[in-house]
Design a protein around this motif. Structure first.
Motif, PDB file in Angstrom:
ATOM      1  N   CYS A 115     -14.925 -39.454  36.315  1.00  9.55           N
ATOM      2  CA  CYS A 115     -15.561 -38.193  35.926  1.00  9.55           C
ATOM      3  C   CYS A 115     -15.933 -38.104  34.475  1.00  9.55           C
ATOM      4  O   CYS A 115     -16.935 -37.531  34.019  1.00  9.55           O
ATOM      5  CB  CYS A 115     -14.462 -37.044  36.269  1.00  9.55           C
ATOM      6  SG  CYS A 115     -14.469 -36.649  38.173  1.00  9.55           S
ATOM      7  N   LEU A 116     -15.038 -38.621  33.632  1.00  8.19           N
ATOM      8  CA  LEU A 116     -15.400 -38.528  31.919  1.00  8.19           C
ATOM      9  C   LEU A 116     -16.657 -39.533  31.784  1.00  8.19           C
ATOM     10  O   LEU A 116     -17.355 -38.794  31.137  1.00  8.19           O
ATOM     11  CB  LEU A 116     -14.220 -38.935  31.353  1.00  8.19           C
ATOM     12  CG  LEU A 116     -14.184 -38.912  29.894  1.00  8.19           C
ATOM     13  CD1 LEU A 116     -14.803 -37.590  29.129  1.00  8.19           C
ATOM     14  CD2 LEU A 116     -13.177 -39.498  29.208  1.00  8.19           C
ATOM     15  N   GLU A 122     -24.378 -38.502  31.352  1.00  2.00           N
ATOM     16  CA  GLU A 122     -25.332 -37.463  31.178  1.00  2.00           C
ATOM     17  C   GLU A 122     -25.725 -37.307  29.874  1.00  2.00           C
ATOM     18  O   GLU A 122     -26.863 -36.891  29.666  1.00  2.00           O
ATOM     19  CB  GLU A 122     -24.849 -36.323  32.034  1.00  2.00           C
ATOM     20  CG  GLU A 122     -25.863 -35.357  32.180  1.00  2.00           C
ATOM     21  CD  GLU A 122     -25.397 -34.145  32.961  1.00  2.00           C
ATOM     22  OE1 GLU A 122     -26.073 -32.930  33.514  1.00  2.00           O
ATOM     23  OE2 GLU A 122     -24.328 -34.244  33.578  1.00  2.00           O
ATOM     24  N   ARG A 123     -24.710 -37.188  29.162  1.00  2.00           N
ATOM     25  CA  ARG A 123     -24.882 -36.550  27.757  1.00  2.00           C
ATOM     26  C   ARG A 123     -25.613 -37.529  26.943  1.00  2.00           C
ATOM     27  O   ARG A 123     -26.722 -36.871  26.008  1.00  2.00           O
ATOM     28  CB  ARG A 123     -23.587 -36.367  27.010  1.00  2.00           C
ATOM     29  CG  ARG A 123     -23.545 -35.652  25.661  1.00  2.00           C
ATOM     30  CD  ARG A 123     -22.350 -34.909  25.468  1.00  2.00           C
ATOM     31  NE  ARG A 123     -21.186 -36.190  25.107  1.00  2.00           N
ATOM     32  CZ  ARG A 123     -20.147 -36.350  26.109  1.00  2.00           C
ATOM     33  NH1 ARG A 123     -20.010 -35.636  27.043  1.00  2.00           N
ATOM     34  NH2 ARG A 123     -19.252 -37.230  25.948  1.00  2.00           N
ATOM     35  N   MET A 139     -12.961 -44.091  41.500  1.00  2.00           N
ATOM     36  CA  MET A 139     -14.197 -44.047  41.630  1.00  2.00           C
ATOM     37  C   MET A 139     -14.979 -45.229  41.444  1.00  2.00           C
ATOM     38  O   MET A 139     -14.502 -46.126  40.739  1.00  2.00           O
ATOM     39  CB  MET A 139     -14.669 -42.859  40.703  1.00  2.00           C
ATOM     40  CG  MET A 139     -14.303 -41.489  41.161  1.00  2.00           C
ATOM     41  SD  MET A 139     -14.742 -40.414  39.773  1.00  2.00           S
ATOM     42  CE  MET A 139     -16.471 -40.235  40.141  1.00  2.00           C
ATOM     43  N   GLN A 140     -15.895 -45.548  42.312  1.00  2.00           N
ATOM     44  CA  GLN A 140     -16.485 -46.873  42.196  1.00  2.00           C
ATOM     45  C   GLN A 140     -18.125 -46.683  41.844  1.00  2.00           C
ATOM     46  O   GLN A 140     -18.895 -45.859  42.543  1.00  2.00           O
ATOM     47  CB  GLN A 140     -16.394 -47.541  43.752  1.00  2.00           C
ATOM     48  CG  GLN A 140     -15.105 -47.928  44.015  1.00  2.00           C
ATOM     49  CD  GLN A 140     -14.493 -47.525  45.440  1.00  2.00           C
ATOM     50  OE1 GLN A 140     -15.387 -47.145  46.193  1.00  2.00           O
ATOM     51  NE2 GLN A 140     -13.576 -48.259  45.709  1.00  2.00           N
ATOM     52  N   PHE A 141     -18.537 -47.308  40.957  1.00  2.12           N
ATOM     53  CA  PHE A 141     -19.839 -47.393  40.283  1.00  2.12           C
ATOM     54  C   PHE A 141     -20.515 -48.543  41.002  1.00  2.12           C
ATOM     55  O   PHE A 141     -20.371 -49.595  40.600  1.00  2.12           O
ATOM     56  CB  PHE A 141     -19.869 -47.344  38.784  1.00  2.12           C
ATOM     57  CG  PHE A 141     -19.303 -46.026  38.225  1.00  2.12           C
ATOM     58  CD1 PHE A 141     -20.284 -45.036  37.559  1.00  2.12           C
ATOM     59  CD2 PHE A 141     -18.329 -45.802  38.284  1.00  2.12           C
ATOM     60  CE1 PHE A 141     -19.864 -43.968  37.138  1.00  2.12           C
ATOM     61  CE2 PHE A 141     -17.632 -44.467  37.660  1.00  2.12           C
ATOM     62  CZ  PHE A 141     -18.592 -43.491  37.142  1.00  2.12           C
ATOM     63  N   ALA A 210     -20.120 -49.600  28.779  1.00  2.00           N
ATOM     64  CA  ALA A 210     -19.543 -49.049  27.277  1.00  2.00           C
ATOM     65  C   ALA A 210     -19.278 -47.724  27.675  1.00  2.00           C
ATOM     66  O   ALA A 210     -18.125 -47.197  27.281  1.00  2.00           O
ATOM     67  CB  ALA A 210     -20.688 -48.714  26.364  1.00  2.00           C
ATOM     68  N   PRO A 211     -20.120 -46.634  28.567  1.00  2.00           N
ATOM     69  CA  PRO A 211     -19.343 -45.301  28.875  1.00  2.00           C
ATOM     70  C   PRO A 211     -17.886 -45.325  29.670  1.00  2.00           C
ATOM     71  O   PRO A 211     -17.042 -44.700  29.676  1.00  2.00           O
ATOM     72  CB  PRO A 211     -20.460 -44.687  29.371  1.00  2.00           C
ATOM     73  CG  PRO A 211     -21.595 -45.575  29.897  1.00  2.00           C
ATOM     74  CD  PRO A 211     -21.152 -46.668  28.805  1.00  2.00           C
ATOM     75  N   LEU A 212     -17.922 -46.418  30.588  1.00  2.00           N
ATOM     76  CA  LEU A 212     -16.838 -46.590  31.376  1.00  2.00           C
ATOM     77  C   LEU A 212     -15.660 -47.059  30.839  1.00  2.00           C
ATOM     78  O   LEU A 212     -14.573 -46.451  30.876  1.00  2.00           O
ATOM     79  CB  LEU A 212     -17.296 -47.680  32.626  1.00  2.00           C
ATOM     80  CG  LEU A 212     -18.200 -46.948  33.817  1.00  2.00           C
ATOM     81  CD1 LEU A 212     -18.552 -48.197  34.850  1.00  2.00           C
ATOM     82  CD2 LEU A 212     -17.327 -46.137  34.341  1.00  2.00           C
ATOM     83  N   GLY A 213     -15.703 -48.031  29.749  1.00  2.00           N
ATOM     84  CA  GLY A 213     -14.737 -48.555  29.036  1.00  2.00           C
ATOM     85  C   GLY A 213     -14.208 -47.484  27.958  1.00  2.00           C
ATOM     86  O   GLY A 213     -13.019 -47.509  27.882  1.00  2.00           O
ATOM     87  N   TYR A 214     -15.183 -46.725  27.591  1.00  2.00           N
ATOM     88  CA  TYR A 214     -14.427 -45.591  26.636  1.00  2.00           C
ATOM     89  C   TYR A 214     -13.741 -44.708  27.625  1.00  2.00           C
ATOM     90  O   TYR A 214     -12.560 -44.158  27.132  1.00  2.00           O
ATOM     91  CB  TYR A 214     -15.614 -45.005  26.082  1.00  2.00           C
ATOM     92  CG  TYR A 214     -15.423 -43.832  25.066  1.00  2.00           C
ATOM     93  CD1 TYR A 214     -15.085 -43.870  23.852  1.00  2.00           C
ATOM     94  CD2 TYR A 214     -15.376 -42.599  25.745  1.00  2.00           C
ATOM     95  CE1 TYR A 214     -14.703 -42.738  22.945  1.00  2.00           C
ATOM     96  CE2 TYR A 214     -15.395 -41.207  25.257  1.00  2.00           C
ATOM     97  CZ  TYR A 214     -14.793 -41.390  23.755  1.00  2.00           C
ATOM     98  OH  TYR A 214     -14.589 -40.065  23.166  1.00  2.00           O
ATOM     99  N   ALA A 215     -14.118 -44.146  28.542  1.00  2.00           N
ATOM    100  CA  ALA A 215     -13.669 -43.202  29.490  1.00  2.00           C
ATOM    101  C   ALA A 215     -12.292 -43.842  29.856  1.00  2.00           C
ATOM    102  O   ALA A 215     -11.327 -42.968  29.924  1.00  2.00           O
ATOM    103  CB  ALA A 215     -14.516 -42.946  30.695  1.00  2.00           C
ATOM    104  N   CYS A 216     -12.171 -45.148  30.394  1.00  2.00           N
ATOM    105  CA  CYS A 216     -10.881 -45.599  30.623  1.00  2.00           C
ATOM    106  C   CYS A 216     -10.077 -45.705  29.465  1.00  2.00           C
ATOM    107  O   CYS A 216      -8.897 -45.172  29.528  1.00  2.00           O
ATOM    108  CB  CYS A 216     -11.112 -46.937  31.312  1.00  2.00           C
ATOM    109  SG  CYS A 216     -11.850 -47.246  32.748  1.00  2.00           S
ATOM    110  N   GLY A 217     -10.310 -45.964  28.452  1.00  2.00           N
ATOM    111  CA  GLY A 217      -9.431 -45.998  27.107  1.00  2.00           C
ATOM    112  C   GLY A 217      -9.051 -44.613  26.805  1.00  2.00           C
ATOM    113  O   GLY A 217      -7.868 -44.399  26.458  1.00  2.00           O
TER     114      GLY A 217
END
Length: 248
Positions: A115-116, A122-123, A139-141, A210-217
């Motif tokens: 979700c993050l 989007e941003r 969640m699966q991308f 990049a956004p997925l890794g950032y959100a996971c971190g």
């Protein structure tokens, strides 16, 4: 599981799970004919004195309603509508599984991170492909084939340890549960970003990592802080964003 559509902007379809229970074949055929995805019949949920149990009849089944029917499932998966009809004629209530590593790979993250990441995409103007969510809190991308193999190297290049992020790449030899397949007593898989003509062309994994890794971190660090507050132990310092990927 809480309906995530309000948080992710997905179009809710409250009747979808009910329709699936009546005719899984029609849903499988939609994946085959509209998306050109291979499908695979999986186990299903049966009611035993009001309790949900897996059709495999294994009382210790760790994935009720969410696993292949046969060990040679990879050979059984098909992209043919006629073959899908034949397979589901033998098991009309079978759930739908989608093999990875063929027409798509999957980047699997926690629901909180997903979700993050969607909000961040989007941003900053990144368009994700279809995104599914399970009642297990994942969640699966969906990304182009080959994305799972390159994900660990890309994450390391960004400065993250793949093992510490909770991001699971799923490629050749794997599968995911297709919405709206029911998964045990917890509920059904659903779409957070539904497949549409607008996302027919899947993104490359590098666009999303990049956004997925950032959100996971970020979510991992939040979990560590919460754990620290409960135990009184110091949480290890961790990197929250890769080099070159600033906060926006």
């Amino acid at each position: 599981m809480e309906d995530i559509s309000a948080r992710t902007g997905a179009t809710a379809a409250p009747h979808e799970v009910r329709q699936f229970a009546e005719n899984p074949l029609e849903q499988a055929l939609r994946y085959v004919t509209e998306r050109h995805w291979d499908v695979l019949p999986g186990a299903w949920i049966e009611s035993d004195s009001g309790a949900a149990r897996c059709s495999c009849a294994d009382p210790a089944c760790d994935a009720p309603g969410a696993h292949p029917l046969r060990r040679d499932w990879a050979a059984q998966a098909t992209g043919s509508a006629a073959e899908a009809r034949r397979l589901w004629s033998h098991h009309p209530r079978a759930g739908i599984l989608l093999p990875t590593g063929r027409t798509f790979d999957v980047l699997d993250v926690s629901e909180a991170a997903g979700c993050l990441a969607l909000a961040r995409m989007e941003r900053i103007g990144i368009a994700p492909g279809p995104v599914s969510a399970t009642p297990l809190g994942r969640m699966q991308f969906f990304v182009l084939p080959g994305g799972a193999a390159k994900a660990p190297g890309v994450l390391r290049r960004f400065g993250w340890s793949p093992a510490g992020l909770g991001l699971v790449p799923r490629g050749e030899g794997g599968w995911v549960v297709a919405p709206p397949t029911r998964m045990g007593h917890r509920g059904a898989a659903q779409w957070a970003r539904r497949p549409t003509p607008l996302n027919r062309w899947l993104p490359d994994a590098e666009e999303l990592l990049a956004p997925l890794g950032y959100a996971c971190g970020q979510t991992s660090q939040t979990a560590q802080v919460a754990q620290t507050s409960r135990t009184g132990l110091a949480a290890p310092a961790g990197r929250t964003a890769p080099a070159g990927v600033g906060r926006r």
